[in-house]
Motif scaffolding. Structure first.
Motif, short mmCIF file in Angstrom:
data_model
loop_
_atom_site.label_atom_id
_atom_site.label_comp_id
_atom_site.label_asym_id
_atom_site.label_seq_id
_atom_site.Cartn_x
_atom_site.Cartn_y
_atom_site.Cartn_z
N THR A 178 23.58 -76.42 82.61
CA THR A 178 22.43 -76.43 81.70
C THR A 178 21.87 -75.01 81.60
N VAL A 179 21.82 -74.49 80.38
CA VAL A 179 21.34 -73.13 80.13
C VAL A 179 19.93 -73.16 79.55
N ARG A 180 19.64 -74.16 78.74
CA ARG A 180 18.33 -74.28 78.11
C ARG A 180 18.03 -75.76 77.95
N GLU A 181 16.76 -76.15 78.14
CA GLU A 181 16.39 -77.55 78.01
C GLU A 181 15.49 -77.77 76.81
N GLY A 182 15.69 -78.87 76.13
CA GLY A 182 14.87 -79.25 74.99
C GLY A 182 14.96 -80.74 74.75
N ARG A 183 14.27 -81.22 73.73
CA ARG A 183 14.20 -82.66 73.48
C ARG A 183 14.75 -83.07 72.12
N GLY A 184 15.20 -82.10 71.34
CA GLY A 184 15.60 -82.41 69.97
C GLY A 184 17.09 -82.50 69.73
N GLY A 185 17.86 -82.67 70.79
CA GLY A 185 19.31 -82.74 70.65
C GLY A 185 19.99 -81.91 71.73
N VAL A 186 21.30 -82.04 71.81
CA VAL A 186 22.09 -81.32 72.81
C VAL A 186 23.18 -80.54 72.08
N VAL A 187 23.31 -79.26 72.44
CA VAL A 187 24.38 -78.42 71.91
C VAL A 187 25.24 -77.98 73.08
N ILE A 188 26.53 -78.27 73.01
CA ILE A 188 27.47 -77.86 74.04
C ILE A 188 28.22 -76.63 73.53
N ALA A 189 28.05 -75.51 74.22
CA ALA A 189 28.72 -74.26 73.87
C ALA A 189 29.90 -74.07 74.81
N VAL A 190 31.08 -73.90 74.26
CA VAL A 190 32.29 -73.76 75.06
C VAL A 190 32.68 -72.29 75.17
N GLY A 191 32.82 -71.80 76.41
CA GLY A 191 33.34 -70.47 76.66
C GLY A 191 32.65 -69.38 75.88
N PRO A 192 33.42 -68.58 75.12
CA PRO A 192 32.84 -67.41 74.44
C PRO A 192 31.90 -67.75 73.29
N MET A 193 31.63 -69.01 73.04
CA MET A 193 30.69 -69.41 72.00
C MET A 193 29.23 -69.39 72.47
N LEU A 194 28.99 -69.17 73.77
CA LEU A 194 27.63 -69.35 74.29
C LEU A 194 26.64 -68.39 73.67
N ASP A 195 26.95 -67.10 73.60
CA ASP A 195 25.98 -66.14 73.06
C ASP A 195 25.59 -66.48 71.63
N ALA A 196 26.57 -66.84 70.82
CA ALA A 196 26.29 -67.20 69.43
C ALA A 196 25.44 -68.46 69.35
N VAL A 197 25.71 -69.42 70.22
CA VAL A 197 24.93 -70.66 70.22
C VAL A 197 23.49 -70.38 70.65
N LEU A 198 23.31 -69.55 71.68
CA LEU A 198 21.94 -69.24 72.12
C LEU A 198 21.17 -68.51 71.03
N ALA A 199 21.83 -67.60 70.32
CA ALA A 199 21.17 -66.91 69.22
C ALA A 199 20.86 -67.88 68.09
N ALA A 200 21.79 -68.79 67.80
CA ALA A 200 21.62 -69.74 66.70
C ALA A 200 20.51 -70.74 66.96
#
Length: 298
Positions: free
Chosen positions: A177-199
């Protein structure tokens, strides 16, 4: 910072010194990275030439003798071209190895579609018992490789030139778990994490990081969606879009849910371009991910 492929060669060369069980089987690719290791361990560093079916067969033969083979080439030549040998020589014979790929989905655009393998993880999903690691940083690649070599099972380590800026602690199993929230779950795989965190900056969502995707950590996904009402899940994978949607659906089969799979599209992009252009064309840059994720979760 070195890249994952460079770290792989350096780490595996040290493992050859440290562990007499470790052997390396190459098919020309990354041969120069193992030049010193081949001189030091000529009986355990074998280059079979551009013969990918033999690459897999030789690795399986070494495993039958009790060695721990690390088998390496581009993903398209490691999983796709010799798939029958992967299925039979390892699976049917009941032996393990560490298959380590390079090239990812489009890491060398100038090589064209022959050197791209966005469907590699989906293809391995048709076989039983494979662990699949997708590191997002060279440090993670080293940790996962060392973890894989200690065992006797069937492991695929998918390396890429794409990487996150900082490594995460990886154990060879489960989601983090990198970030917690209540509006859904986003699973970032491998090198996609930075882009997902920015998005997802400023969005009320939980972000899970997956450097190991098989076995799929359904328990972590269930915990992240353990709130009343419908569970909304977005998977962001650096390979074929939708590869893990079935696993996510299975994990949430007893509760209402929706799953969106983002990743590399099926259509072949016939212009070489650069990695960043392929990322954008497949909608995996931060701006495109923000539109896709926010639209789905709205």
């Amino acid at each position: 910072m070195d890249n994952m492929r460079e770290r792989f060669a350096a780490t595996t060369s040290r493992l050859l010194d440290e562990d007499p069980r470790v052997a390396v089987v190459l098919a020309e690719i990354t041969r120069d990275g193992f030049a010193d290791a081949a001189r030091a361990h000529p009986d355990r560093v074998v280059n079979v030439g551009i013969r990918e079916q033999l690459l897999i067969g030789a690795g399986a033969g070494m495993a039958l003798t009790g060695l721990r083979p690390v088998v390496h080439t581009f993903a398209s030549f490691l999983v796709e071209r010799p798939f029958e040998q992967v299925k039979l020589d390892f699976g049917h014979q009941g032996v393990g190895a560490v298959l380590v790929s390079a090239g990812g989905s489009y890491d060398w655009p100038a090589g064209g579609f022959t050197h791209m393998a966005p469907g590699d993880v989906a293809l391995l999903d048709t076989l039983d018992g494979w662990t699949v690691h997708v590191p997002g940083h060279p440090d993670e690649a080293e940790a996962l490789l060392r973890h894989a070599v200690r065992g006797d099972d069937k492991v695929y380590v998918r390396l890429s030139l794409q990487a996150n800026q900082h490594p995460r602690q990886v154990t060879g199993a489960g989601f983090r778990t990198v970030r917690e929230g209540r509006g859904g779950v986003v699973i970032a795989v491998g090198p996609m994490l930075d882009a997902v965190l920015a998005a997802t900056e400023g969005m009320d969502v939980t972000v899970l990081y997956a450097a190991t995707v098989r076995p799929f950590d359904g328990a972590a996904l269930r915990r992240a969606t353990d709130a009343p009402g419908r569970a909304d899940v977005v998977l962001v994978e650096p390979y074929l879009a939708g590869t893990s949607t079935a696993a996510a659906n299975d994990a949430l089969a007893d509760r209402p849910h929706r799953v969106l799979g983002l990743g590399v599209g099926r259509a072949e992009l016939r212009r070489y371009g650069q990695i960043e252009e392929h990322v954008a064309a497949h909608g995996l840059d931060a701006a495109s991910l923000h539109r896709s994720i926010s639209g789905f979760l709205a």
